[in-house]
Design a protein around this motif. Structure first.
Motif, mmCIF file in Angstrom:
data_model
loop_
_atom_site.group_PDB
_atom_site.id
_atom_site.type_symbol
_atom_site.label_atom_id
_atom_site.label_comp_id
_atom_site.label_asym_id
_atom_site.label_seq_id
_atom_site.Cartn_x
_atom_site.Cartn_y
_atom_site.Cartn_z
ATOM 1 N N PHE A 236 0.868 -1.256 0.099
ATOM 2 C CA PHE A 236 0.057 -0.031 -0.089
ATOM 3 C C PHE A 236 0.860 1.292 0.119
ATOM 4 N N SER A 237 2.256 1.299 -0.098
ATOM 5 C CA SER A 237 3.251 2.199 -0.076
ATOM 6 C C SER A 237 3.623 2.687 -1.063
ATOM 7 N N PRO A 238 4.369 3.915 -1.472
ATOM 8 C CA PRO A 238 4.745 4.122 -2.650
ATOM 9 C C PRO A 238 5.926 3.307 -3.146
ATOM 10 N N PRO A 239 6.054 3.237 -4.584
ATOM 11 C CA PRO A 239 7.135 2.481 -5.076
ATOM 12 C C PRO A 239 8.544 2.872 -4.459
ATOM 13 N N GLY A 240 9.453 2.048 -4.292
ATOM 14 C CA GLY A 240 10.641 2.407 -3.808
ATOM 15 C C GLY A 240 10.974 2.365 -2.445
ATOM 16 N N SER A 241 9.702 2.016 -1.628
ATOM 17 C CA SER A 241 9.610 2.013 -0.003
ATOM 18 C C SER A 241 10.091 0.904 0.606
ATOM 19 N N SER A 242 10.563 -0.227 0.018
ATOM 20 C CA SER A 242 10.666 -1.525 0.464
ATOM 21 C C SER A 242 12.148 -1.843 0.695
ATOM 22 N N ALA A 243 12.247 -2.182 1.887
ATOM 23 C CA ALA A 243 13.790 -2.661 2.254
ATOM 24 C C ALA A 243 14.413 -4.114 1.699
ATOM 25 N N VAL A 244 13.588 -4.516 0.744
ATOM 26 C CA VAL A 244 14.003 -5.666 -0.087
ATOM 27 C C VAL A 244 15.288 -4.883 -1.061
ATOM 28 N N ALA A 245 15.285 -3.606 -1.190
ATOM 29 C CA ALA A 245 16.276 -3.149 -1.809
ATOM 30 C C ALA A 245 17.609 -3.204 -1.312
ATOM 31 N N LEU A 246 17.872 -3.278 -0.053
ATOM 32 C CA LEU A 246 18.820 -3.598 0.721
ATOM 33 C C LEU A 246 19.275 -4.854 0.692
ATOM 34 N N VAL A 247 18.730 -5.910 0.514
ATOM 35 C CA VAL A 247 19.021 -7.425 0.711
ATOM 36 C C VAL A 247 20.117 -7.611 -0.281
ATOM 37 N N GLU A 248 20.375 -7.101 -1.526
ATOM 38 C CA GLU A 248 21.535 -7.694 -2.292
ATOM 39 C C GLU A 248 22.952 -7.308 -1.260
ATOM 40 N N LYS A 249 22.884 -6.215 -0.764
ATOM 41 C CA LYS A 249 23.955 -5.736 -0.146
ATOM 42 C C LYS A 249 24.433 -6.234 1.061
ATOM 43 N N TYR A 250 23.297 -6.119 2.031
ATOM 44 C CA TYR A 250 23.464 -6.248 3.485
ATOM 45 C C TYR A 250 23.010 -7.910 3.857
ATOM 46 N N ALA A 251 24.317 -8.460 4.404
ATOM 47 C CA ALA A 251 23.866 -9.752 5.035
ATOM 48 C C ALA A 251 23.287 -9.806 6.345
ATOM 49 N N ASN A 252 23.355 -8.580 6.939
ATOM 50 C CA ASN A 252 22.521 -8.441 8.203
ATOM 51 C C ASN A 252 21.013 -7.830 8.226
ATOM 52 N N VAL A 253 20.217 -8.106 7.268
ATOM 53 C CA VAL A 253 19.029 -7.543 7.275
ATOM 54 C C VAL A 253 18.066 -8.854 6.671
ATOM 55 N N CYS A 254 16.849 -8.811 7.188
ATOM 56 C CA CYS A 254 15.820 -9.624 6.792
ATOM 57 C C CYS A 254 14.370 -8.995 6.871
ATOM 58 N N VAL A 255 13.899 -8.983 5.579
ATOM 59 C CA VAL A 255 12.719 -8.283 5.343
ATOM 60 C C VAL A 255 11.532 -9.343 5.246
ATOM 61 N N LEU A 256 10.279 -9.015 6.114
ATOM 62 C CA LEU A 256 9.268 -9.860 6.205
ATOM 63 C C LEU A 256 8.193 -9.324 5.407
ATOM 64 N N GLN A 257 7.557 -10.349 4.493
ATOM 65 C CA GLN A 257 6.183 -9.728 3.884
ATOM 66 C C GLN A 257 5.120 -10.801 4.154
ATOM 67 N N THR A 258 4.183 -10.558 3.363
ATOM 68 C CA THR A 258 2.838 -11.521 3.641
ATOM 69 C C THR A 258 1.846 -11.140 2.395
ATOM 70 N N LEU A 259 1.144 -12.622 2.251
ATOM 71 C CA LEU A 259 0.156 -12.371 1.358
ATOM 72 C C LEU A 259 -1.217 -12.034 1.988
ATOM 73 N N SER A 260 -1.126 -11.706 3.336
ATOM 74 C CA SER A 260 -2.315 -11.457 3.932
ATOM 75 C C SER A 260 -3.068 -10.083 3.508
ATOM 76 N N LYS A 261 -2.182 -9.071 3.346
ATOM 77 C CA LYS A 261 -2.691 -7.525 3.349
ATOM 78 C C LYS A 261 -3.143 -7.219 1.723
ATOM 79 N N GLY A 262 -1.965 -6.944 1.037
ATOM 80 C CA GLY A 262 -2.130 -6.456 -0.421
ATOM 81 C C GLY A 262 -2.821 -7.591 -1.096
ATOM 82 N N PHE A 263 -2.481 -8.890 -1.090
ATOM 83 C CA PHE A 263 -2.984 -9.894 -1.780
ATOM 84 C C PHE A 263 -4.174 -10.164 -1.280
ATOM 85 N N GLY A 264 -4.683 -9.646 -0.279
ATOM 86 C CA GLY A 264 -6.127 -10.071 0.233
ATOM 87 C C GLY A 264 -6.325 -11.806 0.493
#
Length: 419
Positions: A236-264
């Motif tokens: 529901f957020s503007p494009p470019g907001s997700s921390a997934v963009a950091l995963v390629e570089k950083y080994a110490n980040v973990c991003v959680l997402q779900t199919l519950s909200k946006g996917f309904g």
């Protein structure tokens, strides 16, 4: 020591101060995961898993058959009772992971999806609990959270008998942003902190955390643990907001997402962790053998098909437009003692304080009365959040359909007039 199931790395990870083997509990590092019957072979005459070879026992009359052909369009269809429900599900679910990797732009230069960057859980809640179990030693180590935030973090902390350090968000002016210096100070004073869990967009605040602030924590050399970003509402957020963009570089980040909200798809309970392969492998080694059911997997594949993603995109646009309309309608109730919305409004809900009177201060007593009156006498259920840090007097209102939004504004107007 090498992580079981993971090929040795050819180079160091980034940032240099992070060593995943120092974060994971030693007993988890040496854990030999349970070997499922389906880890090796999934086709042929399957006589290896003690399944019922005669199939499931659900009658297949026309009335009991559920055909979901229209769910994802003509490219895929599903009849639940035609699934091999007597067989254990695929423990790897690589096709789902590959589709998620494509959706979140986790691909190599030749477009191959990085499914080894994706872990699937029974909702994000299972992933949160699993992260605590593999990273944080009971009775000795801690998790840092930033109230107000998602209440399940506290539940998992208590269930796993780990400590918690709370560094409240800066709530001044409804900002709900990280107090980075205070968080760093907490890390300096307590090296037993192994996880920092952030919610972006926040629940119940709907506020995004800037990626620059997350990077600041990831780069902080005194924090040796993992920064977890819970992005349940990111669609529901503007494009470019997700921390997934950091995963390629950083080994110490973990991003959680779900199919519950946006996917309904809240009912199918499918959560996602996105991180570099070492952490994903650790989670995979420690998970239950067949945690994603066949019906859940089948529906997830539908939801990640091109036609279903097009429907999702259209509905997200509708809900975001409805959020703007609902916000304007709620602001029109100022003379009845409804304050301006607080937080970032980047999720599928709004947070509005009920005031003691027009122009007055937020009032928990009146707010809770309004909440109960709406639910018990007007058939409208919202969420009272007045007891959370920085949320005095607040009601959290999910963006509904156009008709539901109209009714909630109408009923809220009526209730505010009499309370």
């Amino acid at each position: 020591m090498p992580i079981l199931g993971l090929a040795p790395s050819n180079g160091p990870s980034y940032p240099a101060h992070f060593d995943i083997e120092a974060v994971i509990r030693p007993n988890i590092l040496t854990l030999h995961p349970y070997r499922c019957a389906r880890d090796d072979y999934q086709d042929g005459i399957l006589l290896d898993a003690n399944e019922n070879a005669l199939g499931h026992s659900i009658p297949t009359s026309p009335k009991s058959t559920s055909n979901l052909e229209n769910l994802a369009g003509a490219d895929e269809s599903l009849d639940f009772l035609s699934l091999d429900l007597h067989r254990y599900p695929d423990p790897a679910q690589r096709e789902i992971k590959a589709r998620i990797a494509r959706l979140r732009n986790l691909t190599t230069v030749v477009g191959v999806p990085k499914d080894d960057h994706v872990f699937l859980g029974v909702g994000s809640d299972e992933v949160i609990d699993l992260l605590m179990r593999v990273c944080v030693a009971p009775g000795r180590e801690k998790v840092l959270v930033t109230p107000p935030t998602y209440g399940m973090y506290g539940v998992c902390v208590q269930v796993n008998d780990v400590g918690v350090v709370k560094v409240p968000l800066n709530v001044e002016g409804g900002a709900f942003q990280l107090r980075l210096e205070e968080m760093k100070k907490a890390v300096d004073e307590d090296p037993s902190i192994k996880l920092i869990i952030l919610c972006s967009p926040g629940n119940p605040t709907g506020t995004l955390i800037p990626l620059a602030d997350i990077q600041d924590l990831l780069e902080y050399p005194k924090f040796k643990g993992v920064v977890v970003i819970d992005e349940a509402y990111i669609d529901f957020s503007p494009p470019g907001s997700s921390a997934v963009a950091l995963v390629e570089k950083y080994a110490n980040v973990c991003v959680l997402q779900t199919l519950s909200k946006g996917f309904g798809l809240a009912a199918i309970r499918l959560g996602v962790a996105i991180a570099q392969p070492p952490l994903i492998q650790i989670l995979t080694n420690a998970k239950a053998p067949y945690n994603i059911s066949t019906p859940t997997a089948s529906l997830a594949l539908f939801a990640l098909s091109p036609s279903a993603l097009a429907v999702m995109s259209s509905r997200l646009a509708t809900l975001n437009a409805s959020r703007t309309t609902l916000l304007a309608a709620l602001q029109s109730l100022a003379l009845l003692g409804l304050g301006p919305a607080i937080g970032g409004n980047h999720a599928n809900f709004l947070m509005v304080p009920v005031l003691a009177r027009a122009g007055g201060e937020p009032d928990n007593v009146r707010s809770e009365r309004v909440y109960r009156e709406l639910a018990e006498h007007e058939g409208v259920v919202v969420r009272f959040r007045g007891k959370e840090h920085g949320c005095a007097g607040c009601l959290r209102i999910t963006v509904g359909s156009e008709e539901e939004n109209r009714v909630v504004v109408q009923k809220l107007t009526e209730v505010l007039k009499r309370i």
